[in-house]
Write a protein that holds these residues in place. Structure first.
Motif, PDB file in Angstrom:
ATOM      1  N   LYS A  57       4.465  10.628   0.565  1.00 16.65           N
ATOM      2  CA  LYS A  57       4.424   9.173   0.391  1.00 16.65           C
ATOM      3  C   LYS A  57       5.834   8.598   0.303  1.00 16.65           C
ATOM      4  O   LYS A  57       6.777   9.283  -0.067  1.00 16.65           O
ATOM      5  CB  LYS A  57       3.643   8.802  -0.880  1.00 16.65           C
ATOM      6  CG  LYS A  57       2.224   9.326  -0.911  1.00 16.65           C
ATOM      7  CD  LYS A  57       1.356   8.710   0.173  1.00 16.65           C
ATOM      8  CE  LYS A  57      -0.097   9.164   0.036  1.00 16.65           C
ATOM      9  NZ  LYS A  57      -0.953   8.572   1.085  1.00 16.65           N
ATOM     10  N   GLU A  91       4.853  13.939  -2.144  1.00 25.61           N
ATOM     11  CA  GLU A  91       3.487  14.138  -1.654  1.00 25.61           C
ATOM     12  C   GLU A  91       3.261  13.431  -0.312  1.00 25.61           C
ATOM     13  O   GLU A  91       2.173  12.922  -0.032  1.00 25.61           O
ATOM     14  CB  GLU A  91       2.463  13.652  -2.684  1.00 25.61           C
ATOM     15  CG  GLU A  91       2.555  14.371  -4.029  1.00 25.61           C
ATOM     16  CD  GLU A  91       1.560  13.827  -5.039  1.00 25.61           C
ATOM     17  OE1 GLU A  91       0.522  13.276  -4.612  1.00 25.61           O
ATOM     18  OE2 GLU A  91       1.827  13.950  -6.254  1.00 25.61           O
ATOM     19  N   LYS A 148       3.615   4.363  -9.067  1.00 26.84           N
ATOM     20  CA  LYS A 148       2.941   5.278  -9.990  1.00 26.84           C
ATOM     21  C   LYS A 148       3.946   6.253 -10.598  1.00 26.84           C
ATOM     22  O   LYS A 148       3.946   6.499 -11.815  1.00 26.84           O
ATOM     23  CB  LYS A 148       1.842   6.030  -9.253  1.00 26.84           C
ATOM     24  CG  LYS A 148       0.951   6.884 -10.146  1.00 26.84           C
ATOM     25  CD  LYS A 148      -0.181   7.506  -9.337  1.00 26.84           C
ATOM     26  CE  LYS A 148      -1.062   8.391 -10.223  1.00 26.84           C
ATOM     27  NZ  LYS A 148      -2.170   9.005  -9.434  1.00 26.84           N
ATOM     28  N   TYR A 149       4.844   6.805  -9.770  1.00 28.19           N
ATOM     29  CA  TYR A 149       5.879   7.697 -10.282  1.00 28.19           C
ATOM     30  C   TYR A 149       6.781   6.974 -11.285  1.00 28.19           C
ATOM     31  O   TYR A 149       7.151   7.523 -12.326  1.00 28.19           O
ATOM     32  CB  TYR A 149       6.746   8.225  -9.135  1.00 28.19           C
ATOM     33  CG  TYR A 149       6.095   9.285  -8.279  1.00 28.19           C
ATOM     34  CD1 TYR A 149       5.407  10.358  -8.841  1.00 28.19           C
ATOM     35  CD2 TYR A 149       6.171   9.216  -6.887  1.00 28.19           C
ATOM     36  CE1 TYR A 149       4.810  11.332  -8.049  1.00 28.19           C
ATOM     37  CE2 TYR A 149       5.590  10.194  -6.084  1.00 28.19           C
ATOM     38  CZ  TYR A 149       4.906  11.235  -6.668  1.00 28.19           C
ATOM     39  OH  TYR A 149       4.325  12.201  -5.887  1.00 28.19           O
ATOM     40  N   GLY A 193      10.335   9.358  -3.029  1.00 25.57           N
ATOM     41  CA  GLY A 193       8.980   9.638  -2.589  1.00 25.57           C
ATOM     42  C   GLY A 193       8.580  11.085  -2.823  1.00 25.57           C
ATOM     43  O   GLY A 193       9.404  11.939  -3.165  1.00 25.57           O
ATOM     44  N   PHE A 213       2.538   2.085  -3.430  1.00 25.96           N
ATOM     45  CA  PHE A 213       1.673   2.390  -4.574  1.00 25.96           C
ATOM     46  C   PHE A 213       2.073   3.685  -5.285  1.00 25.96           C
ATOM     47  O   PHE A 213       2.206   3.714  -6.512  1.00 25.96           O
ATOM     48  CB  PHE A 213       0.208   2.478  -4.120  1.00 25.96           C
ATOM     49  CG  PHE A 213      -0.733   2.917  -5.205  1.00 25.96           C
ATOM     50  CD1 PHE A 213      -1.147   2.017  -6.178  1.00 25.96           C
ATOM     51  CD2 PHE A 213      -1.184   4.228  -5.269  1.00 25.96           C
ATOM     52  CE1 PHE A 213      -1.998   2.420  -7.201  1.00 25.96           C
ATOM     53  CE2 PHE A 213      -2.034   4.636  -6.282  1.00 25.96           C
ATOM     54  CZ  PHE A 213      -2.441   3.733  -7.258  1.00 25.96           C
ATOM     55  N   GLN A 214       2.286   4.758  -4.533  1.00 24.03           N
ATOM     56  CA  GLN A 214       2.606   6.041  -5.155  1.00 24.03           C
ATOM     57  C   GLN A 214       3.969   5.996  -5.842  1.00 24.03           C
ATOM     58  O   GLN A 214       4.148   6.558  -6.930  1.00 24.03           O
ATOM     59  CB  GLN A 214       2.587   7.164  -4.109  1.00 24.03           C
ATOM     60  CG  GLN A 214       2.782   8.565  -4.681  1.00 24.03           C
ATOM     61  CD  GLN A 214       1.694   8.956  -5.672  1.00 24.03           C
ATOM     62  OE1 GLN A 214       0.511   8.777  -5.401  1.00 24.03           O
ATOM     63  NE2 GLN A 214       2.081   9.480  -6.823  1.00 24.03           N
ATOM     64  N   GLN A 237       5.010   6.462 -14.592  1.00 22.54           N
ATOM     65  CA  GLN A 237       4.929   7.743 -15.301  1.00 22.54           C
ATOM     66  C   GLN A 237       6.284   8.104 -15.917  1.00 22.54           C
ATOM     67  O   GLN A 237       6.348   8.624 -17.028  1.00 22.54           O
ATOM     68  CB  GLN A 237       4.478   8.843 -14.340  1.00 22.54           C
ATOM     69  CG  GLN A 237       3.019   8.746 -13.932  1.00 22.54           C
ATOM     70  CD  GLN A 237       2.640   9.749 -12.848  1.00 22.54           C
ATOM     71  OE1 GLN A 237       3.518  10.367 -12.228  1.00 22.54           O
ATOM     72  NE2 GLN A 237       1.343   9.910 -12.608  1.00 22.54           N
ATOM     73  N   ASN A 244       0.832  -1.202   0.000  1.00 21.38           N
ATOM     74  CA  ASN A 244       0.000   0.000   0.000  1.00 21.38           C
ATOM     75  C   ASN A 244       0.871   1.258   0.000  1.00 21.38           C
ATOM     76  O   ASN A 244       0.621   2.211  -0.752  1.00 21.38           O
ATOM     77  CB  ASN A 244      -0.922  -0.004   1.218  1.00 21.38           C
ATOM     78  CG  ASN A 244      -1.876   1.175   1.226  1.00 21.38           C
ATOM     79  OD1 ASN A 244      -2.675   1.346   0.322  1.00 21.38           O
ATOM     80  ND2 ASN A 244      -1.783   2.002   2.260  1.00 21.38           N
ATOM     81  N   ASP A 245       1.935   1.249   0.816  1.00 19.57           N
ATOM     82  CA  ASP A 245       2.841   2.394   0.889  1.00 19.57           C
ATOM     83  C   ASP A 245       3.662   2.559  -0.390  1.00 19.57           C
ATOM     84  O   ASP A 245       4.157   3.653  -0.678  1.00 19.57           O
ATOM     85  CB  ASP A 245       3.793   2.236   2.084  1.00 19.57           C
ATOM     86  CG  ASP A 245       3.105   2.517   3.416  1.00 19.57           C
ATOM     87  OD1 ASP A 245       1.995   3.089   3.391  1.00 19.57           O
ATOM     88  OD2 ASP A 245       3.668   2.169   4.465  1.00 19.57           O
TER      89      ASP A 245
END
Length: 257
Positions: free
Chosen positions: A115, A113, A90-91, A111, A86-87, A94, A83-84
């Motif tokens: 996160k 935002e 995503k980066y 990291g 995930f961001q 991208q 869960n941690d």
């Protein structure tokens, strides 16, 4: 031949009487031996029962501890880690498709935002599958950022049985060694990557890279073997576009004509 006597049977003569006495004596000896063995076992258990119970308790504690750790610590920890992460994933995704890649790869690593980045996952959730996967992402990100030594470090810390990720990790290490101009090491990792799995994507790709590095290292015979393997086994691979030319070059250098 054995004689089975019915209840109430009386021996007819002295010989039968002697045989019955011997049989009874033998049977008694057997039961006496069993009784003695049972008594010794009981005595041993009674004497050492404290230690036996301790051993049984330790075994039970280990088994229950493992089951408890897996169910109540490892699984929840892994779920939290994913869960941690995930961001950061995503980066990374991208960054792969973006024009301005460096900033996104840095965010994936460190990291943003509020996160976690991949480096945080590796430190915070050490020993989990999530931390293992984060090493792959971190190594690949460092490779794209041209920090080749850190790329090698993290990719070497990653392990997997996955059909694609396992050879990609080895191949990425080979790419890093190429950039460091350590071609012998690069060839070694390309060969490992090519042999790890047999599929139409990673296998011809790393056979091709192993072949081109072999040419650079003055090993045309080895290069020829790799290029001809691609031609024979993976005729639909994208690498086939240049294989025929490289086969010709390898033959010339190896004086095969």
């Amino acid at each position: 031949m054995a004689t089975y006597n019915k209840r109430g049977y009386k021996p007819k003569n002295k010989e039968e009487k002697t045989q019955n006495i011997e049989t009874g004596s033998t049977t008694a000896e057997v039961f006496n031996t069993l009784d003695q063995t049972a008594s010794k076992t009981e005595a041993f258990v009674e004497k050492n029962q404290k230690y036996i119970f301790v051993i049984i308790g330790l075994v039970a504690a280990v088994v229950l501890g493992y089951l408890g750790y897996t169910e109540f610590i490892a699984k929840p920890k892994q779920a939290t880690a994913m869960n941690d992460m995930f961001q950061a994933q995503k980066y990374f995704d991208q960054a792969v498709n973006a024009v301005e890649k460096d900033s996104l790869f840095n965010l994936a690593l460190n990291g943003g935002e509020g996160k976690f980045g991949m480096l945080d996952i590796i430190e915070e959730y050490s020993g989990t599958p999530a931390a293992n996967l984060a090493n792959y992402y971190a190594g690949t990100a460092y490779l794209r950022l041209k920090d080749y030594k850190k790329a090698i470090e993290h990719l070497n810390n990653f392990s997997s049985d996955d059909e694609i990720l396992a050879p990609l990790a080895k191949g990425n290490i080979g790419d890093a060694f190429v950039q460091l101009n350590q071609l012998d090491d690069a060839l070694d990792y390309y060969e490992q990557a090519a042999k790890m799995r047999d599929n139409d994507y990673t296998t011809p790709m790393y056979l091709y890279k192993a072949g081109t590095i072999s040419l650079d290292l003055g090993k045309p015979d080895k290069a020829l073997t790799y290029f001809e393997t691609i031609k024979e086994k993976y005729p639909k691979a994208s690498e086939m576009a240049m294989v025929e030319v490289l086969i010709g070059k390898a033959k010339v250098l190896a004086n095969k004509y």
